[in-house]
Each structure stands twice: as C-alpha cells, then as structure tokens.
Design an enzyme around this catalytic site. Structure first.
Site, PDB file in Angstrom:
ATOM      1  N   LYS A 100     -12.178  -1.367   7.231  1.00 16.45           N
ATOM      2  CA  LYS A 100     -11.553  -2.189   7.874  1.00 16.45           C
ATOM      3  C   LYS A 100     -11.709  -2.264   9.333  1.00 16.45           C
ATOM      4  O   LYS A 100     -12.147  -3.331   9.892  1.00 16.45           O
ATOM      5  CB  LYS A 100      -9.955  -2.048   7.822  1.00 16.45           C
ATOM      6  CG  LYS A 100      -9.250  -2.609   6.457  1.00 16.45           C
ATOM      7  CD  LYS A 100      -9.637  -1.889   5.275  1.00 16.45           C
ATOM      8  CE  LYS A 100      -8.854  -2.475   3.998  1.00 16.45           C
ATOM      9  NZ  LYS A 100      -7.899  -1.659   3.357  1.00 16.45           N
ATOM     10  N   TRP A 155       0.838  -1.169   0.092  1.00 16.24           N
ATOM     11  CA  TRP A 155      -0.057   0.112   0.180  1.00 16.24           C
ATOM     12  C   TRP A 155       0.791   1.357   0.177  1.00 16.24           C
ATOM     13  O   TRP A 155       0.426   2.151  -0.730  1.00 16.24           O
ATOM     14  CB  TRP A 155      -0.977  -0.075   1.111  1.00 16.24           C
ATOM     15  CG  TRP A 155      -2.150  -1.083   0.969  1.00 16.24           C
ATOM     16  CD1 TRP A 155      -2.552  -1.951   1.842  1.00 16.24           C
ATOM     17  CD2 TRP A 155      -3.048  -0.629   0.000  1.00 16.24           C
ATOM     18  NE1 TRP A 155      -3.604  -2.585   1.213  1.00 16.24           N
ATOM     19  CE2 TRP A 155      -3.850  -1.860   0.129  1.00 16.24           C
ATOM     20  CE3 TRP A 155      -3.341   0.205  -1.044  1.00 16.24           C
ATOM     21  CZ2 TRP A 155      -5.163  -1.941  -0.800  1.00 16.24           C
ATOM     22  CZ3 TRP A 155      -4.408   0.082  -2.049  1.00 16.24           C
ATOM     23  CH2 TRP A 155      -5.377  -1.261  -1.844  1.00 16.24           C
ATOM     24  N   ASP A 200      -1.165   6.444   6.638  1.00 17.19           N
ATOM     25  CA  ASP A 200      -2.241   5.742   6.213  1.00 17.19           C
ATOM     26  C   ASP A 200      -2.629   4.450   7.198  1.00 17.19           C
ATOM     27  O   ASP A 200      -1.726   3.632   7.327  1.00 17.19           O
ATOM     28  CB  ASP A 200      -1.730   5.073   5.019  1.00 17.19           C
ATOM     29  CG  ASP A 200      -3.027   4.064   4.134  1.00 17.19           C
ATOM     30  OD1 ASP A 200      -4.009   4.006   4.961  1.00 17.19           O
ATOM     31  OD2 ASP A 200      -2.885   3.564   3.091  1.00 17.19           O
TER      32      ASP A 200
HETATM   33  C1  LIG Z   1      -7.575  -0.973   2.014  1.00 15.09           C
HETATM   34  C2  LIG Z   1      -6.527  -0.068   2.299  1.00 15.09           C
HETATM   35  C3  LIG Z   1      -6.338   1.033   1.141  1.00 15.09           C
HETATM   36  C4  LIG Z   1      -7.365   1.218   0.161  1.00 15.09           C
HETATM   37  O1  LIG Z   1      -8.515   1.722   0.487  1.00 15.09           O
HETATM   38  P1  LIG Z   1      -9.716   1.749  -0.438  1.00 15.09           P
HETATM   39  O2  LIG Z   1     -10.885   2.301   0.466  1.00 15.09           O
HETATM   40  O3  LIG Z   1      -9.889   0.514  -1.197  1.00 15.09           O
HETATM   41  O4  LIG Z   1      -9.237   3.004  -1.510  1.00 15.09           O
HETATM   42  C5  LIG Z   1      -5.199   1.777   1.398  1.00 15.09           C
HETATM   43  N1  LIG Z   1      -4.411   1.729   2.361  1.00 15.09           N
HETATM   44  C6  LIG Z   1      -4.467   0.730   2.943  1.00 15.09           C
HETATM   45  C7  LIG Z   1      -3.452   0.382   4.341  1.00 15.09           C
HETATM   46  C8  LIG Z   1      -5.528  -0.306   3.049  1.00 15.09           C
HETATM   47  O5  LIG Z   1      -5.593  -1.309   3.962  1.00 15.09           O
END
Ligand SMILES: *Cc1c(COP(=O)(O)O)cnc(C)c1O
Length: 363
Positions: free
Chosen positions: A197, A102, A173
């Site tokens: 999540k 990511w 993030d």
């Molecule tokens: C799931 C995830 C994303 C992407 O998220 P979306 O909502 O699908 O754009 C980005 N960064 C991390 C760490 C993730 O787990």
C-alpha cells in the site's frame, strides 16, 4: 495511454521516480554486472541495501532503539497469525478492536491460536458510521495485547487517536496508513504493515516490535514467523524478499527527499480534504463515515444512483483514472490515495466527478 492515475487499494501505485531508478539499475546494479535480484541476501552488497533501508525507515518513523525492524514474508494476513502465535500464551486472552473488515478478519484468524475477546467499536447514527472513543472501549486490563487497525482500507474508517491501554501492549495493523502521517512508535508494542500500500511492491511485510516482548512465542510457531528468530537473524533466517526490500528502500529514500512523513502528511491531508470536500458539496456522490473518522488514504464513495456505476467506471478509465471500483464487500467506489498519489491525481478525479455528475444529474 501516457499517464494514468491508479487508485488501486493494493498493490498500489509507486512513485514514478522510484520505478525509473529501479529500471535504470535493473540489469546492472551499481556496476556489479548483476541485478539486485541476483545477489545473495548474505552478500556484502545486499547487506548494505538491507541496512540502508532499515536505517531510513527508522529515521522516517523515529523508531526508538529498543525496537527491532523485521522484513518478513506473508503479507498483512501472515501477521494475523504471527501476532497471536508470538504474543498469546495459553491461559491468556487478547482484545481485538473491531472497526471494519480487516480488524474483523484479524480477530477470526487469531481465534485459531487462542482466546480472543472481540470488541465492536463502530455504530451507525443517522446513517453515518461513527467509532466509539477509545476511552469507552471495554478493554480487559489482563489481556495479553490489544489489536486494532488504525486505518480500515475497505471501509475507509481511520482512528487517529492512539488508544491508551494502561500497559497492555498495543498491536496495530498499519498496512494502509504506515508512513502517511506521524505517529509515536513508543506507544506501540508492535506495528505491522504489508508493503503493497504505502511502502513498495507486494511480497514484503514490515514488523516493528519492542524487544522486551520477544521470546514468548507458542511452541508451534513456524520459525519463519517467530519474531525472536527473525530479530536474531536480521530477518535473514530464510531468504527474504530481496527485490521488494530493495524497492522499499528506494521508496524510503524518495520519501526522505520529499521532507519525510511530516511533509507528505500535509499533502495527504490536502488531497483528502479536496476529495471529501467535493463529495460533501455534491448531491450526486456521498460518503457515510463521520467526518472525524474518515480515512486519509482510502476514500469510499457512492453514487446516489448506483445504476450509473458501470458507466462511471468506464468513463473514468477512458480518462486514465484507474481502479476506482469499491471493494466487493461494500460496493460503490473507492479512491485509494496513498503517498505516491500526487495532488494532480485528486484534481483530475474531482474534475471528472464534477463533469460526470453534471452530465447525469436530473435538472
Ligand atoms: C491489505 C491489508 C491487509 C492484507 O494484506 P495482505 O498482504 O494481502 O495479506 C491486512 N490489513 C489491512 C489493513 C490491509 O489494508
């Protein structure tokens, strides 16, 4: 099937208590005769829902007063664009720490908007993936910001220590780690997380941003991604994802009733230790992340003989252990064990893994 444990990385399982509450008030919310979904985002009823969710999140994470909490569209990936658009002026560069899939994708997206300095911090030593300690990251003291991903959802790599950036705003993030353990928000310039999540359903993204960083967006920044515009309009510049916001609020209430982040983090630790403990003692399964950097939320593991993979997944599902297939980029298996996953889910998974290994190991 009566009860299943859903190990999906996202959208992930939600607490059953939350879904039951939402179900009970789905058609007629608080005697309004309407669903929350049907209320104007500017109605006095919805404004109460919105403010309560924000207040509870502030409480759960001890978010200081000088930070805004934004409820956005666009998911984690939307923020891959929004962060450089808002924080990366012409002539400056940003440091992107690469610790897995990511963070790499975030850096690639940011390159569309400005100068990116990608810094790889992982290494494989004796087959184990390690992360370079943050004191050894070669950060640029003049960077506009430092971006990193404390929990790499795909790779199962977590960085627990918050890096020292000597005044350069730190952007994180936290899509797959937010609310899983206590963090000091004051150490960050900005935190973002897609909701699906550890917060609620997809369609909502939380941004927590220090107010003095607002107001420097690139001129081409879409208004709906401009943090200052969103902060000034209480995230209601355009219609926010109201139902997801409401559900996130229910999850925050649920978490507070359980003692907040401090209490859930103990259970999260217990869950992870149980699962990694078994993987390590078994010769049938393996995980190749150095113990110090193993994710508490996403546990990838591989069968030593991957010809058993399909059978493993089939039998797991038959026992109500769902969505264990690893990410297509890394293969193998992955158990995502966010806040809503009870300890009983891990106990059931470990029991199944033991049984499967006993049946299929060569004696
Ligand atoms: C799931 C995830 C994303 C992407 O998220 P979306 O909502 O699908 O754009 C980005 N960064 C991390 C760490 C993730 O787990």
């Amino acid at each position: 099937m009566s009860q299943v444990f859903n190990f999906c990385a996202g959208p992930a399982m939600l607490p059953v208590e939350v879904m039951k509450k939402a179900q009970a008030e789905f058609v007629n919310w608080q005697d309004t005769g309407s669903s929350v979904m049907e209320l104007s985002h500017r109605s006095k009823e919805f404004l109460v829902v919105a403010a309560k969710a924000e207040a509870d999140l502030r409480d759960l994470m001890a978010i200081p007063e000088n930070y805004s909490v934004l409820f956005c569209h666009g998911g984690g990936r939307g923020q891959f664009s929004a962060v450089p658009l808002n924080f990366l002026p012409a002539g400056k560069s940003a440091d992107y720490i690469i610790s897995g899939s990511w963070s790499k994708l975030a850096a690639i997206e940011a390159e569309h908007y400005g100068q990116v300095n990608a810094i790889d911090v992982t290494d494989k030593v004796n087959g184990q993936i390690q992360v370079l300690p943050s004191e050894e990251w070669r950060l640029n003291p003049n960077a506009a910001f430092v971006h990193y991903c404390p929990n790499e959802t795909v790779d199962g790599i977590e960085i627990f220590d918050i890096p020292e950036t000597h005044g350069v705003p730190l952007v994180a993030d936290m899509s797959s780690t937010i609310l899983s353990r206590e963090i000091d928000v004051a150490k960050f310039g900005l935190i973002y997380a897609g909701a699906q999540k550890n917060i609620g359903p997809s369609g909502l993204t939380i941004v927590i941003v220090r107010n003095d960083l607002l107001g420097n967006a690139q001129l081409t920044t879409p208004a709906i991604m401009n943090y200052q515009v969103l902060a000034k309009s209480d995230s209601m510049y355009n219609t926010p994802p109201t139902y997801a916001w409401y559900l996130a609020g229910l999850v925050f209430e649920w978490l507070k009733e359980r003692g907040g982040v401090k209490e859930i983090s103990k259970i999260n630790k217990q869950k992870a230790e149980l699962l990694y403990g078994y993987i390590d003692e078994s010769a049938f399964y393996k995980n190749h992340i150095e113990a110090k950097y193993r994710s508490l939320m996403n546990v990838p593991f591989w069968l030593t003989d991957d010809s058993f993979n399909d059978e493993f997944l089939k039998q797991a599902e038959a026992q109500g252990l769902m969505a264990l297939q690893g990410h297509r980029m890394v293969g193998g298996m992955r158990a995502s064990i966010y806040n809503a996953m009870p300890l009983a889910g891990i106990t059931a998974l470990v029991a199944f893994m033991k049984e499967f290994s006993a049946k299929n190991s060569k004696s």
